[in-house]
Design a protein around this motif. Structure first.
Motif, PDB file in Angstrom:
ATOM      1  N   ILE A   1       5.298 -23.730  29.398  1.00 49.81           N
ATOM      2  CA  ILE A   1       5.786 -23.822  30.768  1.00 49.81           C
ATOM      3  C   ILE A   1       7.028 -22.960  30.929  1.00 49.81           C
ATOM      4  CG2 ILE A   1       6.675 -25.366  32.559  1.00 49.81           C
ATOM      5  CD1 ILE A   1       4.958 -27.583  31.281  1.00 49.81           C
ATOM      6  N   GLY A   2       6.930 -21.956  31.783  1.00 49.46           N
ATOM      7  CA  GLY A   2       8.049 -21.051  32.032  1.00 49.46           C
ATOM      8  C   GLY A   2       8.879 -21.529  33.209  1.00 49.46           C
ATOM      9  N   ILE A   3      10.182 -21.376  33.080  1.00 44.97           N
ATOM     10  CA  ILE A   3      11.088 -21.744  34.175  1.00 44.97           C
ATOM     11  C   ILE A   3      11.444 -20.475  34.961  1.00 44.97           C
ATOM     12  CG2 ILE A   3      13.264 -22.863  34.790  1.00 44.97           C
ATOM     13  CD1 ILE A   3      13.131 -24.338  32.075  1.00 44.97           C
ATOM     14  N   LEU A   4      10.941 -20.411  36.167  1.00 42.07           N
ATOM     15  CA  LEU A   4      11.124 -19.240  37.033  1.00 42.07           C
ATOM     16  C   LEU A   4      12.551 -19.163  37.587  1.00 42.07           C
ATOM     17  CD1 LEU A   4       7.776 -19.605  39.035  1.00 42.07           C
ATOM     18  CD2 LEU A   4       8.277 -17.912  37.264  1.00 42.07           C
ATOM     19  N   ASN A   5      13.050 -17.983  37.995  1.00 41.75           N
ATOM     20  CA  ASN A   5      12.425 -16.681  37.928  1.00 41.75           C
ATOM     21  C   ASN A   5      12.817 -15.911  36.664  1.00 41.75           C
ATOM     22  OD1 ASN A   5      11.377 -17.053  40.528  1.00 41.75           O
ATOM     23  ND2 ASN A   5      12.945 -15.839  41.524  1.00 41.75           N
ATOM     24  N   GLY A   6      13.962 -16.281  36.119  1.00 43.02           N
ATOM     25  CA  GLY A   6      14.570 -15.478  35.057  1.00 43.02           C
ATOM     26  C   GLY A   6      13.687 -15.256  33.845  1.00 43.02           C
ATOM     27  N   VAL A   7      12.713 -16.152  33.633  1.00 40.86           N
ATOM     28  CA  VAL A   7      11.930 -16.135  32.399  1.00 40.86           C
ATOM     29  C   VAL A   7      10.782 -15.119  32.401  1.00 40.86           C
ATOM     30  CG1 VAL A   7      10.080 -17.827  32.854  1.00 40.86           C
ATOM     31  CG2 VAL A   7      11.225 -17.801  30.626  1.00 40.86           C
ATOM     32  N   ILE A   8      10.508 -14.504  33.542  1.00 39.27           N
ATOM     33  CA  ILE A   8       9.252 -13.747  33.690  1.00 39.27           C
ATOM     34  C   ILE A   8       8.926 -12.751  32.576  1.00 39.27           C
ATOM     35  CG2 ILE A   8       8.835 -14.048  36.159  1.00 39.27           C
ATOM     36  CD1 ILE A   8      10.261 -11.312  36.551  1.00 39.27           C
ATOM     37  N   PHE A   9       9.867 -11.890  32.237  1.00 38.17           N
ATOM     38  CA  PHE A   9       9.562 -10.860  31.222  1.00 38.17           C
ATOM     39  C   PHE A   9       9.463 -11.471  29.838  1.00 38.17           C
ATOM     40  CE2 PHE A   9      12.118  -8.219  34.359  1.00 38.17           C
ATOM     41  CZ  PHE A   9      11.000  -7.784  35.030  1.00 38.17           C
ATOM     42  N   PHE A  10      10.391 -12.359  29.531  1.00 40.70           N
ATOM     43  CA  PHE A  10      10.386 -13.041  28.234  1.00 40.70           C
ATOM     44  C   PHE A  10       9.076 -13.807  28.058  1.00 40.70           C
ATOM     45  CE2 PHE A  10      12.048 -16.964  25.843  1.00 40.70           C
ATOM     46  CZ  PHE A  10      11.777 -16.398  24.605  1.00 40.70           C
ATOM     47  N   PHE A  11       8.679 -14.529  29.077  1.00 45.54           N
ATOM     48  CA  PHE A  11       7.459 -15.333  29.039  1.00 45.54           C
ATOM     49  C   PHE A  11       6.222 -14.459  28.827  1.00 45.54           C
ATOM     50  CE2 PHE A  11       4.330 -18.334  30.989  1.00 45.54           C
ATOM     51  CZ  PHE A  11       4.656 -19.467  30.265  1.00 45.54           C
ATOM     52  N   ALA A  12       6.155 -13.404  29.617  1.00 45.87           N
ATOM     53  CA  ALA A  12       4.996 -12.500  29.533  1.00 45.87           C
ATOM     54  C   ALA A  12       4.910 -11.848  28.155  1.00 45.87           C
ATOM     55  CB  ALA A  12       5.083 -11.437  30.621  1.00 45.87           C
ATOM     56  N   ASP A  13       6.047 -11.459  27.597  1.00 49.38           N
ATOM     57  CA  ASP A  13       6.053 -10.822  26.274  1.00 49.38           C
ATOM     58  C   ASP A  13       5.732 -11.837  25.183  1.00 49.38           C
ATOM     59  OD1 ASP A  13       6.631  -8.406  27.433  1.00 49.38           O
ATOM     60  OD2 ASP A  13       8.784  -8.470  26.995  1.00 49.38           O
ATOM     61  N   LEU A  14       6.321 -13.034  25.300  1.00 47.57           N
ATOM     62  CA  LEU A  14       6.134 -14.069  24.280  1.00 47.57           C
ATOM     63  C   LEU A  14       4.678 -14.514  24.167  1.00 47.57           C
ATOM     64  CD1 LEU A  14       7.791 -16.090  22.355  1.00 47.57           C
ATOM     65  CD2 LEU A  14       7.603 -17.699  24.261  1.00 47.57           C
ATOM     66  N   ILE A  15       4.059 -14.871  25.289  1.00 48.82           N
ATOM     67  CA  ILE A  15       2.686 -15.390  25.211  1.00 48.82           C
ATOM     68  C   ILE A  15       1.701 -14.352  24.687  1.00 48.82           C
ATOM     69  CG2 ILE A  15       2.871 -17.280  26.873  1.00 48.82           C
ATOM     70  CD1 ILE A  15       1.926 -15.531  29.036  1.00 48.82           C
ATOM     71  N   ARG A  16       2.003 -13.078  24.940  1.00 52.92           N
ATOM     72  CA  ARG A  16       1.087 -12.046  24.440  1.00 52.92           C
ATOM     73  C   ARG A  16       1.255 -11.783  22.958  1.00 52.92           C
ATOM     74  NH1 ARG A  16       1.806  -7.340  28.641  1.00 52.92           N
ATOM     75  NH2 ARG A  16       3.950  -8.079  28.463  1.00 52.92           N
ATOM     76  N   GLU A  17       2.364 -12.241  22.384  1.00 59.99           N
ATOM     77  CA  GLU A  17       2.575 -12.103  20.939  1.00 59.99           C
ATOM     78  C   GLU A  17       2.115 -13.328  20.163  1.00 59.99           C
ATOM     79  OE1 GLU A  17       3.380  -9.572  19.166  1.00 59.99           O
ATOM     80  OE2 GLU A  17       4.136  -8.156  20.655  1.00 59.99           O
ATOM     81  N   ILE A  18       1.884 -14.436  20.867  1.00 63.04           N
ATOM     82  CA  ILE A  18       1.431 -15.663  20.206  1.00 63.04           C
ATOM     83  C   ILE A  18      -0.045 -15.497  19.849  1.00 63.04           C
ATOM     84  CG2 ILE A  18       0.986 -18.145  20.559  1.00 63.04           C
ATOM     85  CD1 ILE A  18       3.594 -18.248  22.183  1.00 63.04           C
ATOM     86  N   SER A  19      -0.391 -15.838  18.611  1.00 57.04           N
ATOM     87  CA  SER A  19      -1.737 -15.518  18.124  1.00 57.04           C
ATOM     88  C   SER A  19      -2.725 -16.673  18.244  1.00 57.04           C
ATOM     89  CB  SER A  19      -1.643 -15.056  16.671  1.00 57.04           C
ATOM     90  OG  SER A  19      -1.092 -16.097  15.890  1.00 57.04           O
ATOM     91  N   ILE A  20      -2.310 -17.784  18.835  1.00 57.11           N
ATOM     92  CA  ILE A  20      -3.219 -18.922  19.026  1.00 57.11           C
ATOM     93  C   ILE A  20      -3.462 -19.114  20.527  1.00 57.11           C
ATOM     94  CG2 ILE A  20      -2.506 -20.125  16.894  1.00 57.11           C
ATOM     95  CD1 ILE A  20      -0.748 -21.910  18.822  1.00 57.11           C
ATOM     96  N   PRO A  21      -4.546 -19.837  20.909  1.00 54.53           N
ATOM     97  CA  PRO A  21      -4.787 -20.052  22.345  1.00 54.53           C
ATOM     98  C   PRO A  21      -3.699 -20.925  22.967  1.00 54.53           C
ATOM     99  CG  PRO A  21      -6.729 -20.622  21.025  1.00 54.53           C
ATOM    100  CD  PRO A  21      -5.603 -20.428  20.063  1.00 54.53           C
ATOM    101  N   THR A  22      -3.248 -20.547  24.143  1.00 57.24           N
ATOM    102  CA  THR A  22      -2.253 -21.334  24.881  1.00 57.24           C
ATOM    103  C   THR A  22      -2.711 -21.460  26.330  1.00 57.24           C
ATOM    104  OG1 THR A  22      -1.034 -19.305  25.410  1.00 57.24           O
ATOM    105  CG2 THR A  22      -0.267 -20.530  23.489  1.00 57.24           C
ATOM    106  N   ARG A  23      -2.099 -22.395  27.042  1.00 51.66           N
ATOM    107  CA  ARG A  23      -2.268 -22.447  28.494  1.00 51.66           C
ATOM    108  C   ARG A  23      -0.894 -22.268  29.100  1.00 51.66           C
ATOM    109  NH1 ARG A  23      -6.837 -26.905  29.606  1.00 51.66           N
ATOM    110  NH2 ARG A  23      -7.867 -26.691  27.595  1.00 51.66           N
ATOM    111  N   ILE A  24      -0.839 -21.762  30.311  1.00 50.81           N
ATOM    112  CA  ILE A  24       0.481 -21.518  30.899  1.00 50.81           C
ATOM    113  C   ILE A  24       0.624 -22.132  32.289  1.00 50.81           C
ATOM    114  CG2 ILE A  24       0.845 -19.401  29.565  1.00 50.81           C
ATOM    115  CD1 ILE A  24       0.305 -17.807  32.128  1.00 50.81           C
TER     116      ILE A  24
END
Ligand code: IMP
Ligand code: MG
Length: 170
Positions: free
Chosen positions: A35-58
């Protein structure tokens, strides 16, 4: 306003990969809800979830605090709640920066009241100097003490979010 480079994009990228690796190991087989806390998290969140190697939901939450641009006032309200059911789920709350801890502790209480199975916190930046409320950050990108930071999603009065590096505002 003057800006001084603090964390260049290469260093952010490297650290985000390390955090993602740790989360992938810890949540193997669990399909956590991030769960991302908007708005400041957008880039960090997008980069982080794409580096995580297991299935996640957002999903996302948005909070507003009444106060000046550089300080939260202590009165926090949610302007957008999660939409996904989180009861019984392993949740990782993802925040850009933790300063006094007021925003995060408010959101943590809200999520716990929905019956999450577990709740951990991932923050790109921990600013422990002005911490008011004790919040334990399970995955921390950088610990920074000095200054007001902008860039990589962080803003000053909605400015500078677009900067690819993290800078100190002078
Ligand atoms: P807290 O409730 O005092 O922990 O404040 C957290 C929120 O204040 C963060 O989510 C940011 O939106 C904002 N904030 C705190 N410090 C900074 C900073 O140095 N730069 C940009 N925003 C900040
Ligand atoms: Mg924020």
């Amino acid at each position: 306003m003057e800006r001084e480079l603090l964390i260049p994009r290469e260093a952010i990228k490297k650290r985000v990969k390390e955090l993602a690796r740790q989360i992938s190991i810890d949540y193997e087989g669990k399909e956590p809800v991030l769960i991302g806390i908007l708005n400041g998290v957008i880039f960090f969140f997008a980069d982080l979830i794409r580096e995580i190697s297991i299935p996640t939901r957002i999903d996302f939450i948005r909070a507003a605090s009444y106060g000046s641009e550089m300080e939260s006032s202590g009165s926090i309200r949610l302007t957008k709640d999660v939409e996904m059911p989180v009861q019984g789920k392993s949740v990782v709350l993802v925040e850009d920066i933790v300063d006094t801890g007021l925003t995060l502790s408010h959101i943590v209480k809200n999520l716990q009241s929905k019956g999450t199975e577990s709740l951990r916190i991932c923050a790109l930046i921990d600013k422990p100097e002005r911490r008011n409320i004790d919040v334990s950050i399970d995955y921390c990108g950088f610990k920074i003490n000095e200054g007001f930071l902008v860039g990589y999603g962080l803003d000053y009065d909605e400015k500078y979010r677009y900067l690819p590096d993290i800078c100190i505002l002078k």
